[in-house]
Design a protein around this motif. Structure first.
Motif, mmCIF file in Angstrom:
data_model
loop_
_atom_site.group_PDB
_atom_site.id
_atom_site.type_symbol
_atom_site.label_atom_id
_atom_site.label_comp_id
_atom_site.label_asym_id
_atom_site.label_seq_id
_atom_site.Cartn_x
_atom_site.Cartn_y
_atom_site.Cartn_z
ATOM 1 N N LEU A 84 0.938 -1.133 0.076
ATOM 2 C CA LEU A 84 0.016 -0.096 0.009
ATOM 3 C C LEU A 84 0.967 1.249 0.193
ATOM 4 O O LEU A 84 0.603 2.283 -0.923
ATOM 5 N N ALA A 85 1.922 1.154 0.935
ATOM 6 C CA ALA A 85 2.739 2.405 1.109
ATOM 7 C C ALA A 85 3.667 2.698 -0.453
ATOM 8 O O ALA A 85 3.752 3.792 -0.687
ATOM 9 N N ALA A 86 3.820 1.649 -1.289
ATOM 10 C CA ALA A 86 4.677 1.723 -2.303
ATOM 11 C C ALA A 86 3.709 1.899 -3.618
ATOM 12 O O ALA A 86 3.975 2.580 -4.719
ATOM 13 N N ALA A 87 2.391 1.621 -3.502
ATOM 14 C CA ALA A 87 1.639 1.448 -4.569
ATOM 15 C C ALA A 87 0.831 2.903 -4.967
ATOM 16 O O ALA A 87 0.462 2.888 -5.936
ATOM 17 N N ARG A 88 0.747 3.708 -3.892
ATOM 18 C CA ARG A 88 0.062 4.705 -4.134
ATOM 19 C C ARG A 88 0.800 5.755 -3.432
ATOM 20 O O ARG A 88 1.507 5.663 -2.489
ATOM 21 N N GLU A 89 0.277 7.125 -3.482
ATOM 22 C CA GLU A 89 0.580 8.296 -2.883
ATOM 23 C C GLU A 89 0.070 8.332 -1.490
ATOM 24 O O GLU A 89 -1.320 8.510 -1.394
ATOM 25 N N ALA A 90 0.841 7.953 -0.437
ATOM 26 C CA ALA A 90 0.160 7.675 0.881
ATOM 27 C C ALA A 90 0.547 9.107 1.567
ATOM 28 O O ALA A 90 1.763 9.716 1.359
ATOM 29 N N GLY A 91 -0.316 9.860 2.547
ATOM 30 C CA GLY A 91 0.099 10.740 3.228
ATOM 31 C C GLY A 91 1.141 10.499 4.224
ATOM 32 O O GLY A 91 1.456 9.299 4.638
ATOM 33 N N ARG A 92 1.744 11.669 4.738
ATOM 34 C CA ARG A 92 2.755 11.474 6.007
ATOM 35 C C ARG A 92 2.157 10.491 7.081
ATOM 36 O O ARG A 92 2.784 9.663 7.708
ATOM 37 N N MET A 93 0.747 10.935 7.542
ATOM 38 C CA MET A 93 0.003 10.205 8.563
ATOM 39 C C MET A 93 -0.013 8.664 8.077
ATOM 40 O O MET A 93 0.419 7.934 8.972
ATOM 41 N N GLU A 94 -0.350 8.259 6.794
ATOM 42 C CA GLU A 94 -0.239 6.923 6.680
ATOM 43 C C GLU A 94 0.806 6.200 6.588
ATOM 44 O O GLU A 94 1.084 5.178 7.210
#
Length: 171
Positions: A84-94
């Motif tokens: 999930l962290a690599a596949a999409r733009e995650a925010g800082r909190m995520e």
């Protein structure tokens, strides 16, 4: 941004959590003999216990099969969160939340591989009531899940406000 660049902050947090978790467990397990307790405050003790189960000693008496189950579960959840962290733009909190959860899950997985159980050492209590003993990995997982829930709640709240019709004033 490449997948690895998106993943880098999450991996850094996970590695830091794993290092702190494993370092604290190593230091305390060598310093405090198994089964011993050290009172730090009227509400806090250091203990030295191995938990073959999961949170709240869930399945601790299951006969051994749970070791492999919890190990596979930790690896699967960690792989999914890293994806999930690599596949999409995650925010800082995520990214922070994913890193905390992955680091905690893998920290406890290391214990299961090496010791067959998770080393716990923090025991909070009030009177006769006591929270089950836990460790830094458990704390990181808990904080990570709380951050994800809070983030999801905030996103849902923002989406609801975005879909509301604007207030119209009579002319």
């Amino acid at each position: 941004m490449s997948a690895f660049a998106r993943l880098r902050p999450t991996l850094a947090i996970a590695l830091a959590v794993m290092a702190l978790d494993q370092g604290s467990k190593l230091a305390l397990s060598r310093w405090l003999p198994e089964g011993e307790r050290l009172v730090l405050a009227p509400f806090l003790q250091l203990v030295s216990v191995y938990n073959p189960g999961a949170a709240f000693s869930f399945l601790a008496q299951a006969g051994g099969w749970q070791r492999g189950f919890f190990l596979v579960l930790a690896l699967a959840v960690s792989a999914w969160l890293l994806w999930l962290a690599a596949a999409r733009e995650a925010g800082r909190m995520e990214r922070l939340a994913y890193g905390l959860i992955v680091g905690g899950a893998l920290g406890n997985a290391i214990d299961r591989l090496v010791h067959g159980a998770v080393y716990d050492f923090l025991l909070f209590h009030a009177g006769r009531w006591a929270w089950p003993a836990f460790n830094l990995a458990d704390s990181a997982i808990t904080v990570g899940v709380a951050l994800l829930l809070w983030h999801q709640w905030r996103q849902g709240k923002q989406a609801r406000h975005a879909n509301e019709p604007p207030n119209e004033t009579p002319t």
